[in-house]
Design a protein around this motif. Structure first.
Motif, PDB file in Angstrom:
ATOM      1  N   ASP A 212      17.839  14.405   8.025  1.00 35.29           N
ATOM      2  CA  ASP A 212      18.428  15.303   9.343  1.00 35.29           C
ATOM      3  C   ASP A 212      16.947  15.102  10.058  1.00 35.29           C
ATOM      4  N   TYR A 213      17.156  15.990  11.253  1.00 34.41           N
ATOM      5  CA  TYR A 213      15.964  15.370  12.247  1.00 34.41           C
ATOM      6  C   TYR A 213      15.469  17.116  12.250  1.00 34.41           C
ATOM      7  N   LYS A 214      14.278  17.174  11.995  1.00 33.95           N
ATOM      8  CA  LYS A 214      13.263  18.747  12.259  1.00 33.95           C
ATOM      9  C   LYS A 214      12.676  18.843  13.580  1.00 33.95           C
ATOM     10  N   PRO A 215      13.368  19.025  14.133  1.00 33.16           N
ATOM     11  CA  PRO A 215      12.921  19.719  16.002  1.00 33.16           C
ATOM     12  C   PRO A 215      11.776  20.562  16.058  1.00 33.16           C
ATOM     13  N   TRP A 216      10.432  20.856  16.671  1.00 30.06           N
ATOM     14  CA  TRP A 216       9.686  21.792  16.575  1.00 30.06           C
ATOM     15  C   TRP A 216       9.297  21.323  17.998  1.00 30.06           C
ATOM     16  N   TRP A 217       8.493  22.299  18.872  1.00 30.54           N
ATOM     17  CA  TRP A 217       7.924  22.516  19.984  1.00 30.54           C
ATOM     18  C   TRP A 217       6.366  22.054  19.184  1.00 30.54           C
ATOM     19  N   ASN A 218       6.009  21.146  20.444  1.00 26.24           N
ATOM     20  CA  ASN A 218       4.383  20.324  20.673  1.00 26.24           C
ATOM     21  C   ASN A 218       3.853  20.963  21.888  1.00 26.24           C
TER      22      ASN A 218
ATOM     23  N   THR B  11      14.191   7.170  31.443  1.00 23.22           N
ATOM     24  CA  THR B  11      13.713   7.150  29.901  1.00 23.22           C
ATOM     25  C   THR B  11      13.459   5.420  29.321  1.00 23.22           C
TER      26      THR B  11
END
Length: 398
Positions: free
Chosen positions: A238-244, A266
């Protein structure tokens, strides 16, 4: 094999429990109009199950669940199905659930290991959750489909027995290596010609456990990644998004604002930012951010000076990445500043390749389009060359 599929005969073998007259044998008769024609557990406490024994070993390809003629709180919202040649050694064939309606449902069952079909003699249904909270489980009707051709099944069974033997040998090899019985490990591997694992895993074990060479381990992992050995595993995650937080490489960058608009190309990996409200006035600057280089470039400090839109906020933009065109429509005007002239809804197009603005119309409302609006939504179908505008709030003359 698919052409030889037929309904498989089975008998009820074991069950966890049943209540009143809702005996397990009821599921062999499809009688949707009779609410008593079902198996029902006498509890929803795990483990609850219902297992069948096939008349003879078969390749089981699908299972059909019949239902009551109305929705029912005891229908299985979640369940698992297991299968195998004996009841002690089963593998998971399905993890799914039924819709709470009156329509029969058919589910394909896992029937292959490493691209080879394997036979089953026992099938076990394990209810996990019913549609009604705290209700017992009910199954109304079950039908199994598969292949019973003796030649086909015998061939698959021979392969499956060899597979199980190899898996047993691998477990022995694993045990011997874990306990450092090197001579026994080597002798068993040489005698059976069965490898415990992929050669890269063996190499990793030697480098990490035997030699303690961490640097070489990292190189090996990098090589495995380059060769695509992790591709299937990564695709299943599963995709695990995070802020950067992005730190732009360029010193020149847009100031703080709100009510602005952004769109992305894109293909060129470029983000475009236009307008907004900086706290005291609307803006009409146009910026582009190149994602690979993390650099901002100001394309225009004031688009109105190049024949483009006036300063604005709460507008909307969309981009046609095939033709490299950006469109914008709408804006917010403070009620104290609204006049009959500035309440017209202008519509602009920006050509990315030429850097030029084109006024499509001074007032979309006069063309049968939306009046001057803000907080709307805007999207484009690049193939059909159609722009869609939905919702928003219309600006009225105070």
């Amino acid at each position: 094999m698919a052409d030889e599929r037929n309904v498989l005969k089975f008998t009820i073998y074991k069950w966890s429990s049943y209540s009143a007259n809702y005996v397990p044998e009821n599921i062999q008769v499809d009688n949707p109009s009779n609410q008593s024609s079902r198996w029902s557990s006498d509890s929803n406490n795990p483990p609850q199950y219902l297992s069948f024994k096939l008349e003879k070993p078969a390749l089981v390809y699908s299972i059909k669940f019949g239902k009551y003629e109305k929705t029912h709180v005891c229908n299985l919202k979640k369940f698992k199905i297991y299968g195998g040649l004996n009841e002690e050694n089963m593998i998971e064939l399905l993890d799914s659930g039924l819709k709470n309606d009156d329509k029969a449902e058919v589910f394909p069952l896992r029937s292959e290991i490493d691209g080879h079909h394997f036979p089953c003699r026992f099938i076990k249904i394990v209810p996990i959750q019913s549609w009604g909270p705290s209700f017992n489980f009910s199954i109304w009707f079950v039908e199994l489909s598969g292949v019973t051709n003796s030649d086909i099944v015998r061939s698959c069974m021979n392969w499956y027995n060899m597979y199980r033997e190899k898996e047993a040998i691998r477990l022995c090899l694993k045990h011997l290596r874990q306990h450092h019985y090197v001579e026994a490990y080597t002798a068993l591997e040489k005698k059976t010609k069965v490898s415990l694992e992929h050669p890269l895993l063996t190499e990793l074990y030697n480098l990490l456990v035997v030699q303690g060479d961490f640097v070489s381990c990292e190189r090996l992992i990098d090589r495995a990644g380059t060769e695509g050995l992790f591709y299937n595993y990564i695709c299943e995650q599963d995709y695990k998004p995070w802020w950067n937080k992005i730190q732009p490489a360029s010193k020149d960058k847009p100031g703080m604002r709100g009510g602005h608009q952004m769109c992305i190309d894109t293909q060129s990996e470029c983000l475009y930012l236009f307008g907004g409200w900086e706290g005291t006035k609307d803006l009409s600057d146009l910026w582009v951010y190149h994602i690979p280089t993390q650099e901002w470039t100001c394309l225009s400090e004031d688009t109105s000076q190049q024949g483009g839109p006036s300063p604005r906020s709460c507008h909307k933009v969309c981009i046609d990445i095939e033709r490299k065109h950006i469109y914008t429509v709408g804006r917010y005007i403070d009620s104290a500043l609204r006049t009959e002239d500035n309440l017209k809804s202008d519509f602009f197009m920006y050509d990315i390749e030429t850097g030029r603005w084109t006024l499509i119309t001074e007032d979309t409302g006069a063309m049968g389009g939306p009046k001057l609006i803000f907080d709307h939504q805007m999207a484009i179908d690049t193939e059909k060359q159609i722009i869609y505008v939905f919702g928003g709030r219309v600006l009225l003359n105070a």
